[in-house]
Design an enzyme around this catalytic site. Sequence first.
Site, PDB file in Angstrom:
ATOM      1  N   CYS A   8       5.895   2.720  -7.786  1.00 51.39           N
ATOM      2  CA  CYS A   8       5.747   1.711  -6.802  1.00 51.39           C
ATOM      3  C   CYS A   8       4.907   0.324  -7.330  1.00 51.39           C
ATOM      4  CB  CYS A   8       5.409   2.048  -5.420  1.00 51.39           C
ATOM      5  SG  CYS A   8       5.191   0.761  -4.169  1.00 51.39           S
TER       6      CYS A   8
ATOM      7  N   THR B 262       1.623  -0.474  -5.398  1.00 52.89           N
ATOM      8  CA  THR B 262       0.858   0.523  -5.435  1.00 52.89           C
ATOM      9  C   THR B 262      -0.167   0.743  -6.729  1.00 52.89           C
ATOM     10  OG1 THR B 262       2.021   1.770  -3.776  1.00 52.89           O
ATOM     11  CG2 THR B 262       0.358   2.899  -4.919  1.00 52.89           C
TER      12      THR B 262
ATOM     13  N   ALA C  83       1.752   5.502  -7.654  1.00 49.24           N
ATOM     14  CA  ALA C  83       1.320   4.275  -8.437  1.00 49.24           C
ATOM     15  C   ALA C  83       2.071   3.963  -9.730  1.00 49.24           C
ATOM     16  CB  ALA C  83      -0.205   4.544  -8.731  1.00 49.24           C
TER      17      ALA C  83
ATOM     18  N   THR D 190       0.604  -1.370  -0.089  1.00 50.26           N
ATOM     19  CA  THR D 190       0.184   0.200  -0.170  1.00 50.26           C
ATOM     20  C   THR D 190       0.705   1.248   0.191  1.00 50.26           C
ATOM     21  OG1 THR D 190      -2.158   0.652   0.700  1.00 50.26           O
ATOM     22  CG2 THR D 190      -0.383   0.696   2.301  1.00 50.26           C
TER      23      THR D 190
END
Length: 186
Positions: A171, A174, A168, A14
């Site tokens: 990563c 994510t 996003a 996350t």
Amino acid sequence: MAQTDDRLPQMHATTILMVRKGGRVVIGGDGQVSLGQTIVKGNARKVRRLAKGAVIGGFAGATADAFTLFERLEAKLEQYPGQLSRACVELTKDWRTDRYLRRLEAMMLVADKEVGLLLSGAGDVLEPETGVMAIGSGGNYALSAARALEDGELDAEAIVRRSMKIAAEICVYTNGNLVIETLDAA
């Protein structure tokens, strides 16, 4: 967040970002849950409201652990109404000393209209120096983006959305499925 048992795949899951600006506090989180190298779910809800909507929070780490901690925090907020800092300190003391709780692997960002805090099982209850704080596997990417954007024209929610998009893109743990909660701040 890594599991303590080396035989199990690592759990990465996350990015959670908090921004306080212009009379608002916003916490946003992505929806991806990964187990090892596999995406298990893309629309998990890791950001939620607590204390009848007076507190918002997001978690990074093992989902069941985070739900347990949210329940414990909710109980502390009932015990200390309107005192987020006190409730968080009391939760963290329990987290460190209780044999069951100290095994929980999660971090939390929580905020009310006055304060935003990071909570960890290491005993941390940290308030950011600036209005920005992030946790999770993409946390440093989101944090860097938000700090770069916080002095500009964007409001808190726009900063969260843009920063989470950047995280996003960088990563692999994510995604862009965001859940965002907002409170008017003091």
